[in-house]
Structures are given as C-alpha cells and as structure tokens.
Design a protein around this motif. Structure first.
Motif, PDB file in Angstrom:
ATOM      1  N   PRO A  33       0.828  -1.221   0.000  1.00 24.45           N
ATOM      2  CA  PRO A  33       0.000   0.000   0.000  1.00 24.45           C
ATOM      3  C   PRO A  33       0.852   1.257   0.000  1.00 24.45           C
ATOM      4  CG  PRO A  33      -0.773  -1.580   1.652  1.00 24.45           C
ATOM      5  CD  PRO A  33       0.548  -2.093   1.159  1.00 24.45           C
ATOM      6  N   PHE A  34       0.352   2.286  -0.653  1.00 27.10           N
ATOM      7  CA  PHE A  34       1.029   3.575  -0.672  1.00 27.10           C
ATOM      8  C   PHE A  34       0.751   4.344   0.609  1.00 27.10           C
ATOM      9  CE2 PHE A  34       0.256   2.600  -5.152  1.00 27.10           C
ATOM     10  CZ  PHE A  34       1.507   2.824  -5.706  1.00 27.10           C
ATOM     11  N   GLU A  35       1.708   5.151   1.003  1.00 22.80           N
ATOM     12  CA  GLU A  35       1.469   6.160   2.024  1.00 22.80           C
ATOM     13  C   GLU A  35       1.252   7.476   1.301  1.00 22.80           C
ATOM     14  OE1 GLU A  35       4.323   6.343   5.147  1.00 22.80           O
ATOM     15  OE2 GLU A  35       4.399   4.161   5.403  1.00 22.80           O
ATOM     16  N   ILE A  36       0.063   8.045   1.437  1.00 23.93           N
ATOM     17  CA  ILE A  36      -0.280   9.288   0.751  1.00 23.93           C
ATOM     18  C   ILE A  36      -0.261  10.417   1.777  1.00 23.93           C
ATOM     19  CG2 ILE A  36      -2.027  10.497  -0.603  1.00 23.93           C
ATOM     20  CD1 ILE A  36      -2.999   7.731  -1.548  1.00 23.93           C
ATOM     21  N   THR A  37       0.562  11.415   1.521  1.00 30.10           N
ATOM     22  CA  THR A  37       0.726  12.498   2.478  1.00 30.10           C
ATOM     23  C   THR A  37      -0.081  13.717   2.063  1.00 30.10           C
ATOM     24  OG1 THR A  37       2.624  13.563   1.429  1.00 30.10           O
ATOM     25  CG2 THR A  37       3.079  11.674   2.843  1.00 30.10           C
ATOM     26  N   GLY A  38      -0.257  14.606   2.998  1.00 31.10           N
ATOM     27  CA  GLY A  38      -0.967  15.846   2.729  1.00 31.10           C
ATOM     28  C   GLY A  38      -0.971  16.733   3.950  1.00 31.10           C
ATOM     29  N   VAL A  39      -0.971  18.028   3.721  1.00 28.22           N
ATOM     30  CA  VAL A  39      -1.020  19.013   4.798  1.00 28.22           C
ATOM     31  C   VAL A  39      -2.258  19.874   4.586  1.00 28.22           C
ATOM     32  CG1 VAL A  39       0.141  20.975   5.875  1.00 28.22           C
ATOM     33  CG2 VAL A  39       1.486  19.024   5.050  1.00 28.22           C
ATOM     34  N   THR A  40      -3.127  19.909   5.577  1.00 24.21           N
ATOM     35  CA  THR A  40      -4.364  20.671   5.476  1.00 24.21           C
ATOM     36  C   THR A  40      -4.074  22.139   5.183  1.00 24.21           C
ATOM     37  OG1 THR A  40      -5.426  19.183   7.048  1.00 24.21           O
ATOM     38  CG2 THR A  40      -6.474  21.320   6.701  1.00 24.21           C
ATOM     39  N   GLY A  41      -4.754  22.650   4.185  1.00 23.50           N
ATOM     40  CA  GLY A  41      -4.564  24.041   3.801  1.00 23.50           C
ATOM     41  C   GLY A  41      -3.448  24.273   2.813  1.00 23.50           C
ATOM     42  N   VAL A  42      -2.677  23.225   2.523  1.00 27.45           N
ATOM     43  CA  VAL A  42      -1.558  23.353   1.578  1.00 27.45           C
ATOM     44  C   VAL A  42      -1.720  22.392   0.407  1.00 27.45           C
ATOM     45  CG1 VAL A  42       0.939  23.200   1.275  1.00 27.45           C
ATOM     46  CG2 VAL A  42       0.000  24.082   3.424  1.00 27.45           C
TER      47      VAL A  42
END
Length: 239
Positions: free
Chosen positions: A132-141
């Motif tokens: 499985p992939f690790e999908i990253t993200g930053v709220t508001g960015v």
C-alpha cells in the motif's frame, strides 16, 4: 540485490518477494490545461531532442550514455553524477500504453528514487506497487488527494496471487513519489502527455555497491515478471 550486476532483464520470484518499505506519495499541484501542456511538452522535447543527438546517444568522456530507453518510456540523463556528487537526474518521456499495447512490468531499483510525475490534458498515470502507498498531505496546503484502489497483479505464475495497490495521477497534475531501495513500483501512462522528472540520490553508490560497470537504467532494475503484460491490465482506470 542483483544476481548479475549488468543484467538488463533480471527477474526475481514474485511469489517470494517482499517490499523493503513503502512508497510515499505527495500531491503537489494542478494546473490549467494550457499551462500543464506547455510544461509537459517542454520537458518531453528535451528527451526527444536527446534521442536525435549523436552526443547524447554515444558514451561521453566518463563512459555515460545520456539517452537510454526503459520499459515505461525514453529517458535522458539531464544531470550526471561526478566524483564529488553521487546523485543524478533523469527525464522520462512516457509511452502511451493504449498505443503501445503493453504495460510496463512491476519492478524495483537497486537504489532509492525520487520522482515527480507530471501530466497534461487527457492523460493519467497509473502507479502501482505490491505494498500500500502512504499518501501524504497538509491541510490548507495540499490541493488535492488521491484515491487508492486494489486489484490483482496480472500474469503471475500458476497458483501465485498477489494484490496490486494502485493510484491514479489525474490530468494536469504534479504528484511526487519517494521510492525506497528495493520497493516495487510500476508506472503506466494512459494518454499522450506524461513525463517524469526523476532524481537518483545514490546513483554512484548503488553502481559501486552492485558492482555494475556503468549507469544504465535497465541494469539498475530488477523485474518481478518475465513478460510485459497486456495494455488492458493497466489502461482500464477507474472513473
């Protein structure tokens, strides 16, 4: 990792293979169609110019051939490693699997990779792995997210069933992926406008470690299938 250092079609047993880590994916941005097309075309033009260049297609003073071919597309070593800097950078001009009729194989590399996938209009890139992939993200960015899905890896040996984990880079998008050494992955572009900007941060190290004789994308790859699968195993994308 390699059994034969310079082999360009070395295949490991997919039934016994276990990823050393996981790929980490980061959505970066989305562009208007005209801007995305201009960016992708500018990068692919560099690769296509290299394909026609005598100097890019013959070994240079360090023995490096800058233009090479890979299963997913044509590649050009934009920046080469040197004694004091062991990383380099490639551009890949993707094949369109719908035109080609086959998909690339699942594979891994002998050194870690950083890739930025870029798509233009009416083009998507299907990215796959055996973990499985690790999908990253930053709220508001982070401007968008990706929806992973699963299917079964095609063309495995009789009695071998492996889950394939997938995600799709949408049109006119940039998506980054960090690929640790020895982690499976597979890229397939569906559409005409797709390019990867790829940094290999340990190119000289892995060449020395594996005792390879030169910098060759194919020789720095270990495949997990004998044959290229049919295009319908990667071009059938979710809506």
């Amino acid at each position: 990792m390699k059994h034969e250092a310079n082999a360009e079609n070395e295949v490991h047993d997919v039934a016994e293979f276990t990823d050393a880590a996981r790929n980490v994916v980061t959505p970066v941005l989305q562009l208007p169609e005209d801007i995305a097309l201009a960016v992708v075309n500018a990068f692919t033009k560099i690769v296509r110019d290299a394909k026609r260049s005598e100097s890019a297609t013959t070994p240079d003073g360090d023995g490096i051939t800058r233009f090479q071919t890979f299963e997913e597309g044509d590649v050009y070593m934009l920046e080469a490693p040197f004694d004091d800097f062991f990383a380099d950078r490639y551009l890949m001009d993707f094949y369109n699997v719908e035109e080609r009729g086959v998909c690339s194989r699942m594979h891994m590399h002998t050194g870690l990779r950083f890739v930025r996938m870029m798509t233009g209009p009416a083009t998507r890139i299907r990215v796959s792995s055996l973990s499985p992939f690790e999908i990253t993200g930053v709220t508001g960015v982070t401007p968008f997210t990706l929806a992973p899905f699963e299917d079964t890896l095609p063309d495995t040996p009789p009695g071998v069933v492996r889950t394939r984990y997938n995600l799709v880079v949408p049109p006119c998008s940039f998506v980054d992926m960090q690929i640790p050494r020895g982690v499976s992955h597979q890229f397939n572009a569906v559409g005409e406008h797709a390019v990867i900007d790829s940094v290999h941060p340990e190119e000289s190290v892995e060449t020395f470690r594996e005792k390879m004789s030169g910098f060759k994308m194919m020789a720095q790859t270990v495949f997990l299938a004998d044959e290229l699968p049919a295009s319908d195993t990667c071009a059938d994308l979710p809506a």
